[in-house]
Design a protein around this motif. Structure first.
Motif, PDB file in Angstrom:
ATOM      1  N   LYS A  71       0.836  -1.213   0.000  1.00  0.00           N
ATOM      2  CA  LYS A  71       0.000   0.000   0.000  1.00  0.00           C
ATOM      3  C   LYS A  71       0.864   1.254   0.000  1.00  0.00           C
ATOM      4  O   LYS A  71       0.597   2.213  -0.719  1.00  0.00           O
ATOM      5  CB  LYS A  71      -0.935   0.018   1.209  1.00  0.00           C
ATOM      6  CG  LYS A  71      -2.187  -0.738   1.024  1.00  0.00           C
ATOM      7  CD  LYS A  71      -3.094  -0.016   0.050  1.00  0.00           C
ATOM      8  CE  LYS A  71      -4.372  -0.787  -0.106  1.00  0.00           C
ATOM      9  NZ  LYS A  71      -5.053  -0.485  -1.347  1.00  0.00           N
ATOM     10  N   GLU A  74       2.333   1.661  -3.471  1.00  0.00           N
ATOM     11  CA  GLU A  74       1.302   2.142  -4.401  1.00  0.00           C
ATOM     12  C   GLU A  74       1.069   3.644  -4.256  1.00  0.00           C
ATOM     13  O   GLU A  74       0.711   4.313  -5.218  1.00  0.00           O
ATOM     14  CB  GLU A  74      -0.032   1.431  -4.139  1.00  0.00           C
ATOM     15  CG  GLU A  74      -0.101   0.004  -4.574  1.00  0.00           C
ATOM     16  CD  GLU A  74      -1.378  -0.676  -4.082  1.00  0.00           C
ATOM     17  OE1 GLU A  74      -2.360   0.025  -3.725  1.00  0.00           O
ATOM     18  OE2 GLU A  74      -1.384  -1.920  -4.039  1.00  0.00           O
ATOM     19  N   ASN A  75       1.235   4.155  -3.044  1.00  0.00           N
ATOM     20  CA  ASN A  75       0.965   5.566  -2.761  1.00  0.00           C
ATOM     21  C   ASN A  75       2.229   6.415  -2.678  1.00  0.00           C
ATOM     22  O   ASN A  75       2.215   7.510  -2.117  1.00  0.00           O
ATOM     23  CB  ASN A  75       0.129   5.681  -1.492  1.00  0.00           C
ATOM     24  CG  ASN A  75      -1.282   5.179  -1.723  1.00  0.00           C
ATOM     25  OD1 ASN A  75      -2.072   5.853  -2.358  1.00  0.00           O
ATOM     26  ND2 ASN A  75      -1.577   3.976  -1.260  1.00  0.00           N
TER      27      ASN A  75
END
Length: 157
Positions: A71, A74-75
């Motif tokens: 996560k 991804e960010n």
């Protein structure tokens, strides 16, 4: 309404439950509550749909380092190098990096193995050691970081 915490989250769980005005809180339920708030306790409880905050599945995801690392990646959050590949981890170690072999859900260094000169063994997750003097924990609700907490070493570790 019941505030359910885990034995490892008991100190903050009790304080939080009292601060939020909960009359009923603890490590175990005596009966099925009409509404349940969980604080780190993923014990299955028969609660009607939509009548709990922080489901067991959400707690499991939150404690999974690989899910969190993906996560963050991804960010575009800056995090240490990581992989699930033993071959990639060994190549990184041979380049001179210190590699941690670890479990996806370990805490307090349980399941952690440090590789400097030994050949990397099998683990669920590998991360590169980044020398630092501090570490932080992010508390996330939904998609929002609601608190940043600095972690301090305990017990002379």
């Amino acid at each position: 309404m019941f505030f359910l915490y885990h034995k490892t989250t008991r100190p903050t769980g009790r304080v939080l439950a009292k601060a939020l005005g909960f009359q009923h809180f603890g490590l175990r339920l005596k009966s099925t509550p009409d509404f349940l708030v969980r604080w780190g306790n993923s014990t299955p409880v028969n609660v009607p749909d939509g009548r709990q905050i922080n489901t067991p599945a959400a707690i499991s995801r939150a404690s999974d380092k690989l899910v969190a690392f993906n996560k963050f990646k991804e960010n575009n959050v800056s995090i240490p190098w990581f992989t699930t590949s033993q071959v990639e981890a060994e190549a990184k170690r041979q380049e001179g990096s210190i590699i941690f072999g670890r479990t996806r859900k370990g805490s307090k260094a349980r399941g952690l193995v440090v590789y400097t000169t030994n050949v990397v063994g099998y683990h669920e997750l590998y991360t590169e050691y980044i020398p630092n003097t501090r570490e932080y924990r992010l508390h996330v609700v939904g998609a929002n970081v609601v608190r940043v907490q600095r972690k301090y070493p305990t017990g002379g570790n």
